[in-house]
Design a protein around this motif. Sequence first.
Motif, PDB file in Angstrom:
ATOM      1  N   GLY A 201       0.796  -1.215   0.000  1.00  0.00           N
ATOM      2  CA  GLY A 201       0.000   0.000   0.000  1.00  0.00           C
ATOM      3  C   GLY A 201       0.828   1.264   0.000  1.00  0.00           C
ATOM      4  O   GLY A 201       0.284   2.361  -0.128  1.00  0.00           O
ATOM      5  N   GLN A 202       2.177   1.145   0.126  1.00  0.00           N
ATOM      6  CA  GLN A 202       3.027   2.321   0.136  1.00  0.00           C
ATOM      7  C   GLN A 202       3.340   2.824  -1.269  1.00  0.00           C
ATOM      8  O   GLN A 202       3.804   3.943  -1.442  1.00  0.00           O
ATOM      9  CB  GLN A 202       4.330   2.024   0.880  1.00  0.00           C
ATOM     10  N   LEU A 203       3.101   2.001  -2.284  1.00  0.00           N
ATOM     11  CA  LEU A 203       3.343   2.367  -3.670  1.00  0.00           C
ATOM     12  C   LEU A 203       2.109   2.101  -4.520  1.00  0.00           C
ATOM     13  O   LEU A 203       1.363   1.161  -4.261  1.00  0.00           O
ATOM     14  CB  LEU A 203       4.503   1.557  -4.263  1.00  0.00           C
ATOM     15  N   LYS A 204       1.918   2.920  -5.525  1.00  0.00           N
ATOM     16  CA  LYS A 204       0.879   2.671  -6.512  1.00  0.00           C
ATOM     17  C   LYS A 204       1.566   2.401  -7.843  1.00  0.00           C
ATOM     18  O   LYS A 204       2.394   3.193  -8.288  1.00  0.00           O
ATOM     19  CB  LYS A 204      -0.067   3.863  -6.627  1.00  0.00           C
ATOM     20  N   VAL A 205       1.219   1.274  -8.475  1.00  0.00           N
ATOM     21  CA  VAL A 205       1.851   0.880  -9.729  1.00  0.00           C
ATOM     22  C   VAL A 205       0.779   0.698 -10.789  1.00  0.00           C
ATOM     23  O   VAL A 205      -0.218   0.003 -10.570  1.00  0.00           O
ATOM     24  CB  VAL A 205       2.652  -0.433  -9.562  1.00  0.00           C
ATOM     25  N   ARG A 206       0.957   1.325 -11.928  1.00  0.00           N
ATOM     26  CA  ARG A 206       0.034   1.191 -13.063  1.00  0.00           C
ATOM     27  C   ARG A 206       0.833   0.855 -14.310  1.00  0.00           C
ATOM     28  O   ARG A 206       1.964   1.305 -14.487  1.00  0.00           O
ATOM     29  CB  ARG A 206      -0.746   2.500 -13.300  1.00  0.00           C
ATOM     30  N   TYR A 207       0.232   0.045 -15.182  1.00  0.00           N
ATOM     31  CA  TYR A 207       0.879  -0.321 -16.448  1.00  0.00           C
ATOM     32  C   TYR A 207       0.128   0.325 -17.601  1.00  0.00           C
ATOM     33  O   TYR A 207      -1.085   0.169 -17.742  1.00  0.00           O
ATOM     34  CB  TYR A 207       0.889  -1.840 -16.617  1.00  0.00           C
ATOM     35  N   ILE A 208       0.853   1.074 -18.443  1.00  0.00           N
ATOM     36  CA  ILE A 208       0.274   1.712 -19.622  1.00  0.00           C
ATOM     37  C   ILE A 208       0.638   0.863 -20.833  1.00  0.00           C
ATOM     38  O   ILE A 208       1.770   0.910 -21.338  1.00  0.00           O
ATOM     39  CB  ILE A 208       0.792   3.147 -19.795  1.00  0.00           C
ATOM     40  N   LYS A 209      -0.324   0.049 -21.286  1.00  0.00           N
ATOM     41  CA  LYS A 209      -0.043  -0.959 -22.301  1.00  0.00           C
ATOM     42  C   LYS A 209       0.460  -0.357 -23.597  1.00  0.00           C
ATOM     43  O   LYS A 209       1.424  -0.838 -24.200  1.00  0.00           O
ATOM     44  CB  LYS A 209      -1.304  -1.795 -22.552  1.00  0.00           C
ATOM     45  N   GLY A 210      -0.207   0.698 -24.068  1.00  0.00           N
ATOM     46  CA  GLY A 210       0.181   1.275 -25.349  1.00  0.00           C
ATOM     47  C   GLY A 210       1.583   1.835 -25.362  1.00  0.00           C
ATOM     48  O   GLY A 210       2.233   1.904 -26.412  1.00  0.00           O
ATOM     49  N   LEU A 211       2.078   2.235 -24.200  1.00  0.00           N
ATOM     50  CA  LEU A 211       3.409   2.824 -24.086  1.00  0.00           C
ATOM     51  C   LEU A 211       4.443   1.854 -23.523  1.00  0.00           C
ATOM     52  O   LEU A 211       5.628   2.193 -23.445  1.00  0.00           O
ATOM     53  CB  LEU A 211       3.355   4.075 -23.197  1.00  0.00           C
ATOM     54  N   ASN A 212       3.993   0.658 -23.116  1.00  0.00           N
ATOM     55  CA  ASN A 212       4.888  -0.311 -22.462  1.00  0.00           C
ATOM     56  C   ASN A 212       5.604   0.328 -21.275  1.00  0.00           C
ATOM     57  O   ASN A 212       6.817   0.206 -21.111  1.00  0.00           O
ATOM     58  CB  ASN A 212       5.904  -0.880 -23.447  1.00  0.00           C
ATOM     59  N   GLN A 213       4.836   1.006 -20.440  1.00  0.00           N
ATOM     60  CA  GLN A 213       5.417   1.709 -19.304  1.00  0.00           C
ATOM     61  C   GLN A 213       4.748   1.298 -18.000  1.00  0.00           C
ATOM     62  O   GLN A 213       3.552   1.042 -17.965  1.00  0.00           O
ATOM     63  CB  GLN A 213       5.265   3.228 -19.462  1.00  0.00           C
ATOM     64  N   LEU A 214       5.571   1.263 -16.964  1.00  0.00           N
ATOM     65  CA  LEU A 214       5.070   1.174 -15.599  1.00  0.00           C
ATOM     66  C   LEU A 214       5.131   2.565 -14.999  1.00  0.00           C
ATOM     67  O   LEU A 214       6.185   3.220 -15.018  1.00  0.00           O
ATOM     68  CB  LEU A 214       5.920   0.215 -14.766  1.00  0.00           C
TER      69      LEU A 214
END
Length: 279
Positions: A201-214
């Motif tokens: 819960g100390q970090l929020k991680v999202r993946y942007i598929k179109g950009l291949n980015q975390l």
Amino acid sequence: MKNATLLLLLTFCQTIFATNTATLKANAPYVNSVQLLRLDYTAPNGAIRELALGFTSDNVASDGLDYGYDASVIEPYTNDLNWLIEDNRYVIQGVGAFDDTKQYLFGLYNEFSGDATIELSSTQNFDTIINVFIYDALLNTYTQINDSPYTVTIDAQDYTDRFYIAFSQPETTDSNDTVDSLDISGDNDNTIDPSIITPKGQLKVRYIKGLNQLKISSQNKAVIQQITVYNYNGSTIESKQNINNKKTSIYVNTTDKNLILHIKTDTETIIKQVVIGSI
């Protein structure tokens, strides 16, 4: 290895078990007191190996090398699964009395990438049903194989400190929780101190598929300084240095769906498993 070959080894091993204790148990067939566990391994190239683990109720064998109780690999193969005893390879391992807190190390040898499978073939002479798990020391996961085989995707390399057979497991945690037993600190010379692992819960991680980015953001006052992304085999996918920000992104152009993030902030070290597609 053919069934007949394993059967011959098992018979040989059991015969020695019986011979070694004949003077003590002349009126009871010792072979019937040995508890046996048999496994089938299928390598990514389709090669098959059968393994056996024998438990001696009176501890005449040990976890180490015991002449007459352990059957070594006569001809080592490049695609194989064996027991490792004192860094040597065995197809049959004899140990002491069954203890569900113990684990026994495999040596997995592989020259092809792909799926490998370990299956529980049978158990013998156990009074009750035992739980059988494959422990993955890299991922700190336990997978029960009593009713279904364990399958793992592996690279073309040897694994001599990753996979174990186990008979109990600690309390499980969410697969996206931080991992406190994995050392992925660059050169792997220093072990991560569990006391500095950040709770979930100390970090929020999202993946942007179109950009291949975390995209990663700190949920407290910590400033992100460095991020390294690994796959489950410990290979580095991408690394980013000198970030010095509460929010950042990192490029991850990889076919690996299961990743491990090693994140250093100004106050702590965070290790987190993520699955691409679920974040």
